[in-house]
Design a protein around this motif. Structure first.
Motif, PDB file in Angstrom:
ATOM      1  N   UNK A 119       0.742  -1.071   0.074  1.00 31.52           N
ATOM      2  CA  UNK A 119       0.214   0.199  -0.426  1.00 31.52           C
ATOM      3  C   UNK A 119       0.797   1.116  -0.459  1.00 31.52           C
ATOM      4  N   UNK A 120       2.224   1.214   0.821  1.00 34.58           N
ATOM      5  CA  UNK A 120       3.158   2.263   1.361  1.00 34.58           C
ATOM      6  C   UNK A 120       3.444   2.727   0.012  1.00 34.58           C
ATOM      7  N   UNK A 125       3.718   6.223  -5.253  1.00 36.59           N
ATOM      8  CA  UNK A 125       4.603   6.116  -6.732  1.00 36.59           C
ATOM      9  C   UNK A 125       3.547   6.610  -7.236  1.00 36.59           C
ATOM     10  N   UNK A 126       1.876   6.575  -7.036  1.00 30.36           N
ATOM     11  CA  UNK A 126       0.773   7.642  -7.212  1.00 30.36           C
ATOM     12  C   UNK A 126       0.365   8.457  -7.660  1.00 30.36           C
TER      13      UNK A 126
ATOM     14  N   UNK B 171      -2.043  -3.449  -7.824  1.00 31.88           N
ATOM     15  CA  UNK B 171      -1.220  -4.084  -6.534  1.00 31.88           C
ATOM     16  C   UNK B 171      -1.764  -4.042  -6.047  1.00 31.88           C
ATOM     17  N   UNK B 172      -2.910  -2.783  -5.736  1.00 30.53           N
ATOM     18  CA  UNK B 172      -3.552  -2.251  -3.653  1.00 30.53           C
ATOM     19  C   UNK B 172      -4.542  -2.666  -4.303  1.00 30.53           C
ATOM     20  N   UNK B 179      -5.670  -8.739   1.673  1.00 38.50           N
ATOM     21  CA  UNK B 179      -6.296  -7.831   3.650  1.00 38.50           C
ATOM     22  C   UNK B 179      -7.310  -8.882   3.895  1.00 38.50           C
ATOM     23  N   UNK B 180      -8.036  -8.983   2.758  1.00 37.52           N
ATOM     24  CA  UNK B 180      -9.933  -9.108   3.430  1.00 37.52           C
ATOM     25  C   UNK B 180     -10.375 -10.437   2.833  1.00 37.52           C
TER      26      UNK B 180
END
Lengths: 345, 345
Positions: A119-120, A125-126, B171-172, B179-180
């Motif tokens: 997530x980081x 990058x976003x 990726x996200x 995670x879920x």
């Protein structure tokens, strides 16, 4: 009965035995640490308060079948989670239900850490990506023929792309160092030379920001190491000291030998990077080496930081079986100390 | 003695007891699976052949102190590694050395997977980034005033930036789904509607590539699910079928109900995405859902693939407690089957 205690003590996990009278007949140290020292002799209902575990034990006392369930504890803000194995056992001298606790905390944290990491990275990058895409679109449309705008936009685009490139490079460094962490480097590296060359390379950057950079070096400052990685350690530390040290900053780098270092308990070489900058709030110090942890996100980004520099430093120092110490007095400055085992010829 | 076997059997790890005569007095099933069925009664030297473990056992037989060491096995191309705990135990009826094997394989593999993942992500980003930086430089220099070149370069830059953005987005998605994964979705989702809307959205893409897209839908095709995630599953599957199905491809999507599905052992909804494309070599099929695994890296990149699409599909299907099946006959086509538990009102 006391015989079985010795078997439980030999097991590499928390374990206890519940007798047919539903009392805890035996528990090893790890189980007592978890559940409390006085649990032996108590009814299991009063020692293990979680319904899932209680149900499993009751059922196994009844039907002697094996069961698995979960157990969570939260102590001093730290969560631990266990897989609980419940089995009926019968020896010459005793019988009852063996309850053992397999610690899953580390495994679950590793999964969580990976998700946070992804997530980081994505987040890091976003932002530059969105900026890049916006500029590309602008250049294709409204700014098409505006030469000044084109120049300015291309300059920003370069900055953003360079930021992403640094991030990718640091990600790769970090994963490489982690992969090698168990392989101890065995060349003799002269820290005085390594730091000398880093100082030489960073002098222009220091001059630009009005920073005084003092390093004297010394003889016999060798450590078993990897020269490239140690160069990266001191580049990151000194670059940080320049970037975040503010105006009129004085950076002093010293090298010392300790015949027997108190932390490593062996002969050591101790390198200190001290600045006279604004310092770091003690609150942040324990977390500085976490990936993507930043004292001031905006300022770090502005300075071109990836949020990975100190994580890389820590992993390299670990690989060298050394220690990194950080101390700071807000208003007076910070000191980063790298303690490495000394090279013994 | 046979009493202790019951305790070893109740332990959630491979364990064995070596008597004072240096023979294996008892071993649980997990230990026999690892070391061989006939080990009980044998001298420990002939059963456990790794020097570190033998040394630790010998020393503990001698001085009764606890020890820890490592043990590696490699069987059928799979490596497993264990932390071995060696402890002296003494019960009413027996005494000896308890050797227990804590399986570290999963933990080590997780660390390795994370490093591979980071290396893959970095590699995927590096190529478009290098291209972008090159074009920015060219636009700042030689191509400054060449309008045609500027247009062409900006077009490529947009493609590259969009590729990176898709990667970041995937990726996200992936880290969110992971995670879920333990939280089972509980809304009723109509698969016929979900697939219908995916087909509607992808029809233009299918038309462009001359692909026939057939879906009829049906009644009562509900599953407990998350509509957005299931939409992503079928978008990825149908988009793949269009992209990799070649010319004159016919994609048929069917939905069926199974009163009792053989795999899930419960009422199920079965969705099939079948194409008449070139098919997939059976060699690749087991690895298709691995992150960044690609049958043809060049072709996948050209098609704008991130290498994460099927990994996302797999994790979403897992979260829904369903199954993904992939089958293919090279030269005839491929079939992706999603089996989901059926919604029971």
């Amino acid at each position: 009965m006391q015989g079985l205690a010795s078997v439980l003590a030999g097991m590499p996990l928390a374990a206890l035995l519940i007798g047919p009278d539903a009392r805890i007949a035996s528990a090893n140290d790890a189980a007592c640490d978890m559940m409390g020292q006085g649990i032996v002799g108590r009814h299991f209902l009063t020692a293990l308060r979680q319904p899932d575990v209680l149900e499993a034990i009751e059922a196994t006392l009844r039907d002697h079948a094996r069961r698995k369930t979960g157990y969570q504890i939260s102590e001093a803000g730290r969560d631990s989670s266990f897989e609980v194995h419940v089995a009926y056992v019968e020896t010459d001298s005793t019988r009852g239900v063996l309850v053992s606790f397999e610690d899953m905390t580390e495994r679950e944290q590793a999964a969580q850490m990976r998700r946070d990491f992804v997530a980081n990275v994505s987040h890091e990058l976003r932002t530059p990506l969105t900026a890049l895409m916006g500029f590309i679109e602008t250049l294709q449309g409204p700014a098409r023929r505006d030469e000044k705008a084109i120049d300015r936009f291309l300059g920003i685009m370069q900055t953003e792309a360079a930021r992403m490139e640094r991030l990718v490079r640091d990600l790769l460094s970090l994963s490489r160092v982690e992969g090698e962490e168990r392989v101890r480097p065995r060349e003799a590296v002269d820290l005085s030379e390594v730091i000398g060359s880093v100082v030489y390379m960073l002098r222009p950057l220091a001059r630009e920001s009005g920073t005084e950079l003092i390093f004297e070096g010394g003889e016999g400052m060798q450590a078993p190491g990897n020269a490239d990685q140690l160069q990266q350690v001191f580049t990151n530390l000194i670059e940080n000291a320049i970037k975040y040290g503010g105006a009129e900053n004085r950076i002093t780098i010293t090298l010392d030998r300790h015949p027997k270092d108190a932390t490593l308990r062996m002969p050591a070489v101790v390198a200190r990077v001290r600045d006279t900058g604004p310092g770091i709030d003690p609150l942040h110090i324990p977390r500085l080496t976490e990936r993507f942890y930043r004292v001031d996100t905006h300022r770090s980004r502005e300075m071109g930081g990836t949020g990975l520099g100190l994580a890389i430093v820590k992993h390299i120092v670990n690989r060298h079986r050394g220690r990194l110490r950080i101390s700071s007095t807000p208003g007076e400055g910070s000191e980063f100390t790298v303690i490495l085992p000394r090279w013994i010829a």
